[in-house]
Structure formats: structure tokens, C-alpha cells
Scaffold this active site. Structure first.
Site, PDB file in Angstrom:
ATOM      1  N   LYS A 158      -3.306  -5.823 -70.452  1.00 49.19           N
ATOM      2  CA  LYS A 158      -1.780  -5.661 -70.027  1.00 49.19           C
ATOM      3  C   LYS A 158      -2.261  -4.513 -69.150  1.00 49.19           C
ATOM      4  O   LYS A 158      -1.593  -4.371 -67.860  1.00 49.19           O
ATOM      5  CB  LYS A 158      -1.225  -4.156 -71.119  1.00 49.19           C
ATOM      6  CG  LYS A 158      -0.063  -4.233 -70.579  1.00 49.19           C
ATOM      7  CD  LYS A 158       0.409  -3.366 -71.769  1.00 49.19           C
ATOM      8  CE  LYS A 158       0.885  -4.130 -73.524  1.00 49.19           C
ATOM      9  NZ  LYS A 158       1.108  -2.284 -73.789  1.00 49.19           N
ATOM     10  N   LYS A 214      -5.743   3.025 -77.702  1.00 54.15           N
ATOM     11  CA  LYS A 214      -5.013   2.789 -78.534  1.00 54.15           C
ATOM     12  C   LYS A 214      -5.273   4.107 -79.697  1.00 54.15           C
ATOM     13  O   LYS A 214      -6.934   3.962 -80.213  1.00 54.15           O
ATOM     14  CB  LYS A 214      -4.899   1.400 -79.678  1.00 54.15           C
ATOM     15  CG  LYS A 214      -3.167   1.894 -79.819  1.00 54.15           C
ATOM     16  CD  LYS A 214      -2.258   1.668 -78.402  1.00 54.15           C
ATOM     17  CE  LYS A 214      -0.824   1.493 -79.307  1.00 54.15           C
ATOM     18  NZ  LYS A 214      -0.189   1.198 -77.801  1.00 54.15           N
ATOM     19  N   GLY A 225       2.747   7.783 -76.139  1.00 51.60           N
ATOM     20  CA  GLY A 225       3.317   7.062 -77.452  1.00 51.60           C
ATOM     21  C   GLY A 225       3.406   5.837 -77.869  1.00 51.60           C
ATOM     22  O   GLY A 225       2.465   4.735 -76.716  1.00 51.60           O
ATOM     23  N   ASP A 226       3.886   5.771 -79.032  1.00 52.50           N
ATOM     24  CA  ASP A 226       4.577   4.414 -79.497  1.00 52.50           C
ATOM     25  C   ASP A 226       5.125   4.419 -80.675  1.00 52.50           C
ATOM     26  O   ASP A 226       5.625   5.305 -80.691  1.00 52.50           O
ATOM     27  CB  ASP A 226       2.679   3.244 -79.807  1.00 52.50           C
ATOM     28  CG  ASP A 226       3.171   2.261 -80.210  1.00 52.50           C
ATOM     29  OD1 ASP A 226       2.447   1.515 -78.893  1.00 52.50           O
ATOM     30  OD2 ASP A 226       3.315   2.000 -80.990  1.00 52.50           O
ATOM     31  N   ASN A 274      12.752   3.147 -78.979  1.00 58.17           N
ATOM     32  CA  ASN A 274      13.307   3.121 -77.265  1.00 58.17           C
ATOM     33  C   ASN A 274      12.445   1.935 -76.829  1.00 58.17           C
ATOM     34  O   ASN A 274      13.707   1.880 -75.145  1.00 58.17           O
ATOM     35  CB  ASN A 274      11.234   4.256 -77.317  1.00 58.17           C
ATOM     36  CG  ASN A 274      10.767   4.218 -75.874  1.00 58.17           C
ATOM     37  OD1 ASN A 274      10.466   3.054 -75.311  1.00 58.17           O
ATOM     38  ND2 ASN A 274      11.118   5.424 -75.453  1.00 58.17           N
ATOM     39  N   LYS A 311      -6.310   3.949 -71.814  1.00 56.85           N
ATOM     40  CA  LYS A 311      -5.410   4.617 -71.890  1.00 56.85           C
ATOM     41  C   LYS A 311      -4.256   3.689 -72.745  1.00 56.85           C
ATOM     42  O   LYS A 311      -4.983   2.326 -72.814  1.00 56.85           O
ATOM     43  CB  LYS A 311      -5.157   4.136 -70.242  1.00 56.85           C
ATOM     44  CG  LYS A 311      -3.109   4.698 -69.535  1.00 56.85           C
ATOM     45  CD  LYS A 311      -2.939   5.948 -69.542  1.00 56.85           C
ATOM     46  CE  LYS A 311      -2.699   6.170 -70.141  1.00 56.85           C
ATOM     47  NZ  LYS A 311      -1.996   6.476 -71.405  1.00 56.85           N
ATOM     48  N   SER A 324       3.570   5.525 -66.608  1.00 54.34           N
ATOM     49  CA  SER A 324       2.475   6.199 -67.431  1.00 54.34           C
ATOM     50  C   SER A 324       1.539   6.258 -66.467  1.00 54.34           C
ATOM     51  O   SER A 324       1.110   7.795 -65.910  1.00 54.34           O
ATOM     52  CB  SER A 324       1.596   5.917 -68.239  1.00 54.34           C
ATOM     53  OG  SER A 324       2.484   5.950 -69.658  1.00 54.34           O
ATOM     54  N   THR A 352       9.729   0.957 -70.445  1.00 53.81           N
ATOM     55  CA  THR A 352       8.801  -0.042 -70.907  1.00 53.81           C
ATOM     56  C   THR A 352      10.190  -1.475 -71.595  1.00 53.81           C
ATOM     57  O   THR A 352      10.291  -2.289 -70.692  1.00 53.81           O
ATOM     58  CB  THR A 352       8.606   0.078 -72.551  1.00 53.81           C
ATOM     59  OG1 THR A 352       7.663   1.400 -72.577  1.00 53.81           O
ATOM     60  CG2 THR A 352       7.810  -1.316 -72.897  1.00 53.81           C
ATOM     61  N   GLN A 364      -4.383  -3.531 -74.851  1.00 56.54           N
ATOM     62  CA  GLN A 364      -4.047  -2.970 -73.649  1.00 56.54           C
ATOM     63  C   GLN A 364      -4.935  -2.837 -72.794  1.00 56.54           C
ATOM     64  O   GLN A 364      -4.835  -3.330 -71.856  1.00 56.54           O
ATOM     65  CB  GLN A 364      -4.209  -1.299 -74.709  1.00 56.54           C
ATOM     66  CG  GLN A 364      -3.406  -0.817 -73.729  1.00 56.54           C
ATOM     67  CD  GLN A 364      -2.123  -0.127 -73.953  1.00 56.54           C
ATOM     68  OE1 GLN A 364      -1.257  -0.269 -75.637  1.00 56.54           O
ATOM     69  NE2 GLN A 364      -1.315   0.291 -73.177  1.00 56.54           N
TER      70      GLN A 364
HETATM   71  P1  NDP Z   1      10.073   3.704 -82.021  1.00 55.77           P
HETATM   72  O1  NDP Z   1       9.098   4.189 -82.583  1.00 55.77           O
HETATM   73  O2  NDP Z   1      10.394   4.043 -80.836  1.00 55.77           O
HETATM   74  O3  NDP Z   1      10.865   2.249 -82.428  1.00 55.77           O
HETATM   75  C1  NDP Z   1       9.989   0.968 -83.482  1.00 55.77           C
HETATM   76  C2  NDP Z   1      11.468   0.743 -84.286  1.00 55.77           C
HETATM   77  O4  NDP Z   1      11.163  -0.700 -84.818  1.00 55.77           O
HETATM   78  C3  NDP Z   1      12.552   0.877 -85.448  1.00 55.77           C
HETATM   79  O5  NDP Z   1      13.122   0.682 -85.321  1.00 55.77           O
HETATM   80  C4  NDP Z   1      12.408   0.759 -86.533  1.00 55.77           C
HETATM   81  O6  NDP Z   1      12.158   0.318 -87.690  1.00 55.77           O
HETATM   82  C5  NDP Z   1      11.407  -0.715 -85.779  1.00 55.77           C
HETATM   83  N1  NDP Z   1       9.722  -1.557 -86.691  1.00 55.77           N
HETATM   84  C6  NDP Z   1       8.869  -0.901 -87.138  1.00 55.77           C
HETATM   85  N2  NDP Z   1       7.849  -1.380 -87.426  1.00 55.77           N
HETATM   86  C7  NDP Z   1       8.354  -1.891 -88.646  1.00 55.77           C
HETATM   87  C8  NDP Z   1       8.360  -2.553 -89.224  1.00 55.77           C
HETATM   88  N3  NDP Z   1       6.923  -3.446 -89.725  1.00 55.77           N
HETATM   89  N4  NDP Z   1       9.517  -3.822 -89.492  1.00 55.77           N
HETATM   90  C9  NDP Z   1      10.329  -3.480 -88.869  1.00 55.77           C
HETATM   91  N5  NDP Z   1      11.055  -3.166 -88.133  1.00 55.77           N
HETATM   92  C10 NDP Z   1       9.956  -2.351 -87.610  1.00 55.77           C
HETATM   93  O7  NDP Z   1       8.486   2.913 -81.392  1.00 55.77           O
HETATM   94  P2  NDP Z   1       8.480   1.783 -79.312  1.00 55.77           P
HETATM   95  O8  NDP Z   1      10.201   1.644 -79.194  1.00 55.77           O
HETATM   96  O9  NDP Z   1       8.232   2.671 -78.588  1.00 55.77           O
HETATM   97  O10 NDP Z   1       8.094   0.461 -79.928  1.00 55.77           O
HETATM   98  C11 NDP Z   1       8.333  -0.881 -80.731  1.00 55.77           C
HETATM   99  C12 NDP Z   1       6.983  -1.644 -80.026  1.00 55.77           C
HETATM  100  O11 NDP Z   1       6.840  -1.649 -78.451  1.00 55.77           O
HETATM  101  C13 NDP Z   1       5.565  -1.696 -80.963  1.00 55.77           C
HETATM  102  O12 NDP Z   1       5.318  -2.914 -81.096  1.00 55.77           O
HETATM  103  C14 NDP Z   1       5.220  -1.107 -79.747  1.00 55.77           C
HETATM  104  O13 NDP Z   1       3.985  -1.145 -79.832  1.00 55.77           O
HETATM  105  C15 NDP Z   1       5.777  -1.860 -78.315  1.00 55.77           C
HETATM  106  N6  NDP Z   1       5.280  -0.866 -77.142  1.00 55.77           N
HETATM  107  C16 NDP Z   1       5.656   0.262 -77.325  1.00 55.77           C
HETATM  108  C17 NDP Z   1       5.838   1.115 -75.540  1.00 55.77           C
HETATM  109  C18 NDP Z   1       5.986   2.591 -75.843  1.00 55.77           C
HETATM  110  O14 NDP Z   1       6.429   2.428 -74.396  1.00 55.77           O
HETATM  111  N7  NDP Z   1       7.076   3.289 -76.515  1.00 55.77           N
HETATM  112  C19 NDP Z   1       4.954   0.231 -74.458  1.00 55.77           C
HETATM  113  C20 NDP Z   1       4.970  -0.979 -75.363  1.00 55.77           C
HETATM  114  C21 NDP Z   1       4.866  -1.259 -75.977  1.00 55.77           C
HETATM  115  P3  NDP Z   1      12.528   2.083 -88.598  1.00 55.77           P
HETATM  116  O15 NDP Z   1      12.878   3.186 -87.191  1.00 55.77           O
HETATM  117  O16 NDP Z   1      13.503   1.649 -89.389  1.00 55.77           O
HETATM  118  O17 NDP Z   1      11.445   1.818 -88.370  1.00 55.77           O
HETATM  119  O1  2IT Z   2       1.860  -0.299 -75.709  1.00 52.17           O
HETATM  120  C1  2IT Z   2       1.455   0.059 -74.946  1.00 52.17           C
HETATM  121  O2  2IT Z   2       1.929   0.090 -74.127  1.00 52.17           O
HETATM  122  C2  2IT Z   2       2.736   1.710 -74.753  1.00 52.17           C
HETATM  123  N1  2IT Z   2       2.414   1.926 -76.589  1.00 52.17           N
HETATM  124  C3  2IT Z   2       2.144   2.800 -73.805  1.00 52.17           C
HETATM  125  C4  2IT Z   2       0.945   2.399 -73.335  1.00 52.17           C
HETATM  126  C5  2IT Z   2       0.686   3.888 -72.002  1.00 52.17           C
HETATM  127  O3  2IT Z   2      -0.137   4.621 -72.114  1.00 52.17           O
HETATM  128  O4  2IT Z   2       1.394   4.623 -71.927  1.00 52.17           O
END
Ligand code: NDP
Ligand code: 2IT
Length: 460
Positions: A123, A135, A174-175, A250, A99, A393, A218, A120
Site C-alpha cells: 500500500k 503494523k 492509528g487503526d 473512522n 510506517k 500520515s 482514509t 502495508q
Molecule cells: P475504528 O476502530 O474507528 O472502527 C472500526 C469499526 O469496525 C467499528 O464500527 C467496529 O465496530 C467495526 N468492527 C471492528 N471489528 C469488527 C468485527 N470483528 N466485526 C464487525 N465489525 C467490526 O477503526 P477504523 O475505522 O480506523 O478501521 C476500519 C478498517 O479500516 C480496518 O480494517 C482498518 O485496518 C482499516 N484502515 C484504517 C485506516 C485509518 O486511517 N484508521 C487506514 C486504512 C485502513 P465496534 O465499534 O462495534 O467494534
Molecule cells: O491501514 C492503514 O493504512 C492505517 N491504519 C494507517 C497507517 C498510517 O500510518 O497512517
């Protein structure tokens, strides 16, 4: 002073890490970073019971079960052919089906996915739910692509991925770069290929099996965790306090939403091009429209709010990031790995910040974490603080398996309960292993112990 047994385990860990480094390339640096943090922090657990050494759990848990790499060919709107790499790192399924999310970003490579997959596992173990760790993703860049191009890419990606996933085998989500739109296209293609309406992906749009609240999970979870941590540590709550948040995706936007709901004042957000600072509190509706609907850069925020500050990356402090250079009570890094450096950590402490909660995966560098741990800051590490997404999830998997739909209130209540449980467990584990107040070690030990004990029980 380290005793002889601790020194011996440190030596064995150093040998394991050296072996990994020798057999891999530079792109694996982030994986070594994650590995080093976890392995050194679980030493008190390893020396507490010789079964961990006898069953070689460190060696067994640091190598993925398998890494699937495939080619993704797709047509753009001008009928040009593109080829990208697709991956799925199935790291460990001891506690349940593999997952973890899918990341679409040009930087994606095997090393990044190994780091994310390894984190992961722990976590997911911390949630107490039956889910293993994985992943995946691609170096495809969704930025600037039309909806149709994203759909073409997703369908091509699923043509290969569908062979390796299933509701009791591996359930991606997603991520970065993968949200409801991408999961929708991926699910549609899976269904066409297999003729099965399986709960094979989470984060699906609600009208075909997605859980209510998965988009918010999240971000809301990070805030629930922080509230609980501040309560346990006897610190003031977030109500009425200035908070800084990085990212504008997100995780960041739903962290901001929950902070506002609790009466806090989130004053910042950032993307890959720059940072917004709005001292009155950021305009969340505008941010959602810019980022979720129009997929624009943050620079457009100041067209509507010229009184806010926009700091482009070129103006960031040397070795640091503008977003961590403002006064705040609590900070929430929610963008990406290594976005908070030692320079940033020093700026936060100097600016009276009392807590840092990681919404992104591994956003703080090792030097920044070391600085936080020796200062008085409450530090909530990613694998504990951002587990709300994967927890919901799992709730989505439950709803799909039972052909049911839960209400928003039910999911929210269960999410809050899960985050409070993780926080309490991490804090108590830290105390039990002699590192009270250290949530990094507490999370690593609690997560690792759960997987390691199960691995020993299932044998080789
Ligand atoms: P999104 O794609 O929705 O948003 C990512 C954000 O981070 C954007 O604002 C993006 O800017 C910025 N970003 C990405 N790469 C860079 C970089 N190299 N330098 C600066 N800014 C950057 O992703 P999420 O919000 O889903 O994910 C954000 C973080 O949270 C990640 O580390 C992800 O692994 C983690 N995460 C996500 C989960 C989920 O459920 N979605 C769960 C747990 C953790 P720009 O648009 O300009 O690229
Ligand atoms: O980093 C994370 O925990 C995620 N991107 C979500 C993973 C999931 O299976 O919901």
C-alpha cells in the site's frame, strides 16, 4: 492455458507458502490469505524479468525484518492490575521508515499484524511516497474503558514501544481502536520519556503537530479513488446514487461524509453488534455523536430514528452480512477483515451493485473477490483504495520535519491527487501486464514492483 514458466513460478510460490504454513500456527491464517492473493497475482511480473527470481525477492519480502513483542502492565480504575501483549511488526523499510498503524482490539495477535504489515508495504509503495511497511498493536480492548484507563494503558504501551520508534526509524499511527485520543496519550508519553517533540506518530491531535484532515483522509480517499475508477471504467458517477457502507468508525463515517458531499445517498452502516439501514440516507451528525463522542452501540440510532431498520447480528443471512443485502449502486466495506463473504458478493451483484471499494484492510474473502472479478463489478482493493490515510500520515511527517502546518485545502488537494495517481497507475499496470480491468492484480504488481526493484538496488 498456463505456460511452462508460469507453472514453474506457481510451483515455487506454493513451496514458499507451504514453508510459511509449516512454521506457524493457526492464528497466521489471515497472513497466508494476504500472501496467497499477492503472490499468485504477481506471477506476470516475476516471469517478465529473471532478476526477481535471481534476487529471491519473494522469499525476502515475505518475512518481516523483525517482530517485537512486549508485555504491557496497567492499572484499571479499581487498582486491579492487567497484563496485555504489545507488538510491533517492522516488516520492510526499503522505501522509507517503517510506517503503519496500531490496532487495539481483543482479537489482535501476531498473524493479524503480519497480514496488516505485509499489506502495508505494498500500500505504502503504491502511494509513491518514501515510506516502508509496519503494523503493531495490542489485544487490549478499549471498549467500556474509562478515559483514564485508556491513558494508563497507552502510557504503559509507550514505555516499551518508544525504544523501537523514531521519525526516521518507525512512525506508528492509528487503526481499529486507536484514534486521536489514543495517539495523543501515546505521543504525550513518548515526549515525557525522550524529551523530544518528534514527528514519531501520525494522526496526532491538530494542536500538537497533527495534520489537518488526517481523521478524514482514509474515508475521503476511498471515495476519491472510486470516482476515478468509475471514470476510467466508463461507469456512472456516484452523484445521486444509493451507496452501502459497513463499519461505523473512522473510515466508515468519513466515507459517508464524502459520499454525502458528492450528492450520493449512503443508506447503511454497521458495528460488531448490528446494521443500520436508513433508506432516506443515514444521519451522519447523529452517527458521529453516537460513535465519536458517546462511544455507543448503533442500536441507539433507532431511538432518534424509529423509522430506520436495525438488524442485529443474530438476524444476518446465513454465511453473510445484512449490510450487503440491500440494493445499491456502490458498496464500501469499511469495518474489518473478511466481513464480505461469497454470499454477500452474490447478493451485491444480484442487487445491481456496480462497484465495491475496500475501505477496511482485506474486508473481502478470497471467494468474494473471485466472484467480483468474474462479474462485471469494478472492484477497488484495499491496498490501493484505502491508501489515503497513510498518504496523509506521510504529509504529517513532512509538516513535522519542516515545522510547518498546511491548510485543510492543501492537504485535501494533495490527497485527491495521490488517490487519482494510484488509481491511474493501478489501472495502467493491469493493462501492461495483460489483466486489464483487474485492479487486484494491478495493485499487487505495481506495489510489489516498486519495493522489489528498490530491494534489488540496495542489495543484501
Ligand atoms: P475504528 O476502530 O474507528 O472502527 C472500526 C469499526 O469496525 C467499528 O464500527 C467496529 O465496530 C467495526 N468492527 C471492528 N471489528 C469488527 C468485527 N470483528 N466485526 C464487525 N465489525 C467490526 O477503526 P477504523 O475505522 O480506523 O478501521 C476500519 C478498517 O479500516 C480496518 O480494517 C482498518 O485496518 C482499516 N484502515 C484504517 C485506516 C485509518 O486511517 N484508521 C487506514 C486504512 C485502513 P465496534 O465499534 O462495534 O467494534
Ligand atoms: O491501514 C492503514 O493504512 C492505517 N491504519 C494507517 C497507517 C498510517 O500510518 O497512517
Amino acid at each position: 492455458m498456463k505456460d511452462a514458466k508460469t507453472k514453474e513460478v506457481h510451483k515455487e510460490i506454493a513451496i514458499e507458502i507451504k514453508k510459511h504454513k509449516e512454521s506457524h500456527r493457526m492464528e497466521h491464517d489471515v497472513f497466508y490469505q494476504a500472501l496467497e492473493e499477492v503472490l499468485y497475482s504477481i506471477v506476470p511480473l516475476i516471469i517478465s524479468d529473471e532478476k526477481y527470481t535471481i534476487h529471491s525477492v519473494v522469499k525476502r519480502l515475505t518475512v518481516p525484518d523483525r517482530i517485537i513483542k512486549f508485555k504491557v502492565e496497567w492499572f484499571d480504575d479499581q487498582q486491579n492490575v492487567h497484563v496485555n501483549n504489545g507488538y510491533r511488526v517492522q516488516f520492510n523499510n526499503t522505501l522509507g521508515p517503517y510506517k503503519g498503524g496500531l490496532r487495539f482490539h481483543p482479537s489482535v495477535n501476531e498473524g493479524i499484524l503480519k497480514f496488516l504489515g505485509f499489506e502495508q508495504i505494498l500500500k505504502n509503495a503504491l502511494t509513491g511516497l518514501p515510506i516502508g511497511g509496519a503494523k503493531g498493536g495490542s489485544d487490549f480492548d478499549p471498549k467500556g474503558k474509562s478515559d483514564f484507563e485508556v491513558m494508563k494503558f497507552c502510557t504503559s504501551f509507550m514505555k516499551e514501544l518508544h525504544k523501537y520508534i523514531g521519525p526516521t526509524m518507525d512512525v506508528p499511527a492509528g487503526d481499529i481502536g486507536v484514534g486521536g485520543r489514543e495517539i495523543g496519550y501515546l505521543f504525550g508519553e513518548y515526549k515525557k520519556i525522550t524529551s523530544k517533540f518528534d514527528g514519531v506518530l501520525t494522526g496526532k491531535p491538530n494542536f500538537f503537530g497533527g495534520s489537518l484532515m488526517r481523521p478524514q483522509a482514509t474515508g475521503y480517499g476511498v471515495v476519491y479513488f472510486t470516482e476515478k475508477m468509475l471514470e476510467i471504467e466508463g461507469k456512472e458517477s456516484l452523484e445521486g446514487k444509493v451507496c452501502t457502507v459497513s463499519g461505523a468508525g473512522n473510515v466508515a463515517l468519513y466515507t459517508i461524509e464524502k459520499l454525502i458531499e458528492l450528492g450520493a445517498i449512503p443508506v447503511s452502516c454497521s458495528d460488531s453488534k448490528g446494521t443500520i439501514y436508513d433508506s432516506r440516507g443515514v444521519d451522519l451528525e447523529l452517527l458521529k455523536d453516537l460513535k465519536f463522542n458517546r462511544r455507543k452501540s448503533l442500536v441507539d440510532y433507532i431511538t432518534t430514528h424509529p423509522e430506520a431498520q436495525y438488524i442485529p447480528v443474530s438476524k444476518y443471512p446465513k454465511g453473510g452480512h445484512a449490510v450487503w443485502n440491500f440494493e445499491c449502486h456502490a458498496a464500501f466495506p469499511c469495518a474489518t477483515q473478511n466481513e464480505l463473504t461469497e454470499v454477500d458478493a452474490k447478493n451485491l451483484v444480484k442487487n445491481a451493485c456496480i462497484s465495491v471499494s475496500e475501505g477496511a484492510n482485506m474486508p473481502s474473502t478470497p471467494e468474494a473477490i473471485a466472484y467480483f472479478l468474474k462479474s462485471d463489478i469494478c472492484f477497488a482493493p484495499a491496498k490501493a483504495a484505502n491508501a489515503g490515510g497513510v498518504a496523509v500520515s506521510n504529509f504529517e511527517m513532512s509538516q513535522n520535519a519542516a515545522m510547518q502546518k498546511w491548510s485543510f485545502e492543501k492537504v485535501d488537494r494533495k490527497l485527491k491527487g495521490t488517490m487519482q495517481y494510484i488509481c491511474t497507475n493501478v489501472s495502467e499496470t493491469a493493462k501492461e501486464y495483460g489483466v486489464e480491468g483487474n485492479y487486484v492484480d494491478g495493485a499487487n504488481i505495481a506495489g510489489f514492483k516498486r519495493v522489489a526493484d528498490a530491494m534489488i538496488a540496495e542489495g543484501i
